[in-house]
Design a protein around this motif. Sequence first.
Motif, PDB file in Angstrom:
ATOM      1  N   GLU A 100     -19.801  -9.737 -10.756  1.00 29.39           N
ATOM      2  CA  GLU A 100     -20.900 -10.130 -11.643  1.00 29.39           C
ATOM      3  C   GLU A 100     -22.091 -10.746 -10.925  1.00 29.39           C
ATOM      4  O   GLU A 100     -23.226 -10.568 -11.364  1.00 29.39           O
ATOM      5  N   THR A 129     -15.998  -4.929 -19.561  1.00 33.60           N
ATOM      6  CA  THR A 129     -16.551  -5.575 -18.364  1.00 33.60           C
ATOM      7  C   THR A 129     -17.409  -4.614 -17.562  1.00 33.60           C
ATOM      8  O   THR A 129     -18.042  -5.020 -16.607  1.00 33.60           O
ATOM      9  N   GLY A 168     -13.282  -3.123 -12.664  1.00 36.80           N
ATOM     10  CA  GLY A 168     -14.031  -3.832 -13.697  1.00 36.80           C
ATOM     11  C   GLY A 168     -15.440  -3.315 -13.909  1.00 36.80           C
ATOM     12  O   GLY A 168     -16.047  -3.575 -14.947  1.00 36.80           O
ATOM     13  N   GLU A 194     -14.179 -11.502 -10.012  1.00 38.33           N
ATOM     14  CA  GLU A 194     -15.152 -11.585 -11.100  1.00 38.33           C
ATOM     15  C   GLU A 194     -16.501 -12.085 -10.586  1.00 38.33           C
ATOM     16  O   GLU A 194     -17.555 -11.541 -10.936  1.00 38.33           O
TER      17      GLU A 194
END
Length: 100
Positions: free
Chosen positions: A26, A66, A60, A22
């Motif tokens: 991101e 997401t 993702g 993640e």
Amino acid sequence: MGRDFSPCPGGRSRDDGPWCAEAFREDTLRPALDAEDVVVLHLDCAEGYGSSFLSEAFGGLVRPGTGGFTPEELHRKLRLESRDAILVREIWSYIDHAHA
């Protein structure tokens, strides 16, 4: 990726630690994809990648909730470089099948 993110990436979510998928998606990958026409990832500098990391980091990018990218966009914008052709195919599989 091993030099710029972590030589030991692992885990799915931020609860798993600072080098999780993640965080990579991101904080590193998405901003690069938003800013550049083409992003080249050199994958050979890390010790290895777990399937949960790859699924979250790359799948993702297109998964509802997401994502924000289509598989077609990523095929145009993302270049994966590795001596391990199986790793590259695995990543593209996560991208191509996450939107379904």
